[in-house]
Design a protein around this motif. Sequence first.
Motif, PDB file in Angstrom:
ATOM      1  N   ILE A 113      63.031  50.518   7.189  1.00 54.37           N
ATOM      2  CA  ILE A 113      63.015  48.988   6.423  1.00 54.37           C
ATOM      3  C   ILE A 113      61.899  47.995   7.039  1.00 54.37           C
ATOM      4  CG2 ILE A 113      64.486  47.014   6.275  1.00 54.37           C
ATOM      5  CD1 ILE A 113      66.850  48.702   6.586  1.00 54.37           C
ATOM      6  N   GLN A 114      61.106  47.449   5.962  1.00 55.08           N
ATOM      7  CA  GLN A 114      60.075  46.558   6.512  1.00 55.08           C
ATOM      8  C   GLN A 114      60.555  45.076   6.939  1.00 55.08           C
ATOM      9  OE1 GLN A 114      57.458  46.678   3.013  1.00 55.08           O
ATOM     10  NE2 GLN A 114      56.390  48.585   3.468  1.00 55.08           N
ATOM     11  N   THR A 115      59.801  44.790   7.822  1.00 55.97           N
ATOM     12  CA  THR A 115      60.294  43.395   8.286  1.00 55.97           C
ATOM     13  C   THR A 115      59.001  42.504   8.250  1.00 55.97           C
ATOM     14  OG1 THR A 115      59.923  44.323  10.515  1.00 55.97           O
ATOM     15  CG2 THR A 115      61.969  44.346   9.731  1.00 55.97           C
TER      16      THR A 115
ATOM     17  N   ALA B  81      64.394  40.849   7.331  1.00 53.86           N
ATOM     18  CA  ALA B  81      64.536  42.258   6.417  1.00 53.86           C
ATOM     19  C   ALA B  81      65.174  42.002   5.082  1.00 53.86           C
ATOM     20  CB  ALA B  81      64.901  43.447   7.272  1.00 53.86           C
TER      21      ALA B  81
ATOM     22  N   ARG C 249      69.682  39.954   2.323  1.00 56.70           N
ATOM     23  CA  ARG C 249      68.436  39.737   3.335  1.00 56.70           C
ATOM     24  C   ARG C 249      69.067  39.553   4.751  1.00 56.70           C
ATOM     25  NH1 ARG C 249      63.588  37.939   1.346  1.00 56.70           N
ATOM     26  NH2 ARG C 249      63.145  36.499   3.340  1.00 56.70           N
TER      27      ARG C 249
ATOM     28  N   LYS D 296      67.048  44.299   2.169  1.00 58.88           N
ATOM     29  CA  LYS D 296      67.428  45.753   2.023  1.00 58.88           C
ATOM     30  C   LYS D 296      67.103  46.092   0.370  1.00 58.88           C
ATOM     31  CE  LYS D 296      71.491  48.551   2.839  1.00 58.88           C
ATOM     32  NZ  LYS D 296      72.960  48.554   3.127  1.00 58.88           N
TER      33      LYS D 296
ATOM     34  N   PHE E 178      64.590  48.924  12.870  1.00 57.86           N
ATOM     35  CA  PHE E 178      64.432  48.719  11.684  1.00 57.86           C
ATOM     36  C   PHE E 178      63.329  49.785  11.034  1.00 57.86           C
ATOM     37  CE2 PHE E 178      65.733  44.038  11.718  1.00 57.86           C
ATOM     38  CZ  PHE E 178      66.554  44.162  10.726  1.00 57.86           C
TER      39      PHE E 178
END
Length: 403
Positions: free
Chosen positions: A368-370, A400, A345, A402, A363
């Motif tokens: 990559i979702q945030t 985020a 994280r 990973k 991102f």
Amino acid sequence: MPSLHVIGLGMAETSLSASLAEVVASADVVACAPRLCSCLGKIHVPVIPIGSPLSDVQQAVRQALDEGKTVALLTSGDPLFYGIGNWLLSHFDTSELVFHPAVTAIHAACARIKRPAHDLPVVSLHGRAALPKLFATLARSMAVAVYTDPVNTPNRIAEGVFQRGGDHYSMWVCQDMGAPTETVEHLRLPEAAMRSFSPLNVVVLERDAPPDMALHLGMPDELFVPYGHPFTKWPVRAAVLASLSIAPKHTVWDLGASIGTVSLEASVLAHNGCVCAVERLSERVEVMRDLIRKSGALHIETVVSDVVTAIDALPDPDRIFVGGGAGTQFDVIETALARLPCGGRMTVACVLLGSLSTVLDGFRRKGIQTTVTEIQAAVSEPLGQDRRLVSRNPVFLVTAEKE
């Protein structure tokens, strides 16, 4: 049934008790390190030397057991207390093993220095190339016992602890216990760092006084204001640590650490891991090191460098916090992300809307979702006979994970 008797020897390793001598005498094979062979005396049995690699010892003992022979393995102290017992349990069936413990070197050392052993944490540095476990244990203990090895010697330990800010510690060094050359010395760390010692030793580190600054979550901002440098205020620190979800054994990166307020509290959560604090301004790092010395958070590793240059030399992270403006350029975040493992994280702090936009776009490009959390805190201050709430600047935390 053939069995493997694992016999711990006390501090006087040159002789066996009568009962254990009988166990050894009745064995078909003895396994021991060369330095312990002298305790066999007039007992004449085939000997399997214990050395490196242990796989050779395993093979020889396994063959003897398969041939129906009984094996006596000689070792020091209690084989199940930081000894060879754990390795034996992973390579032989428990039904084959019989343990005969003796007094450990740690308990013998405590008897020499006249202190109880039941509340003394123990760290083994056998086969370890670095000292992070020791630093983490020192951060939460007034005293620690250490099993040393040929690399992590008492003088190297003394130097490492002193350089981390552990100048409030002194060191007991117990050498050659049970032998005619036995010595027990109480030394200051600078003195111990200049000495050489027998390879057979045990160390006990003791803190001479409690830390000047209590290390805990929610450390008050008033502790840090006098230093005159920007730092992450306590409401934001609390949210940052919650967003990172730090576990005890995690390695945490604090990139753009300023004077290290996030690092200090992260070290409470990562109490069996380590925290790496990177800050490019040396005057801020000097303040951070002073705070480490005052709080005893020795498992914080400080690095004076820009973030991108420092990252290659850092241990692999489990959690990353990017603050202090380090995330205003997404290349810094991208470089750090490359080192983050799956499930790791990252939280990025943004004060400016432009920085928030840059981070979110970066991102998004990487797929990559945030999660974005706005921290808007107000703190009371006196006003006449009453108090008023004073708002602090909002901070956006972009978190985020990973995948």
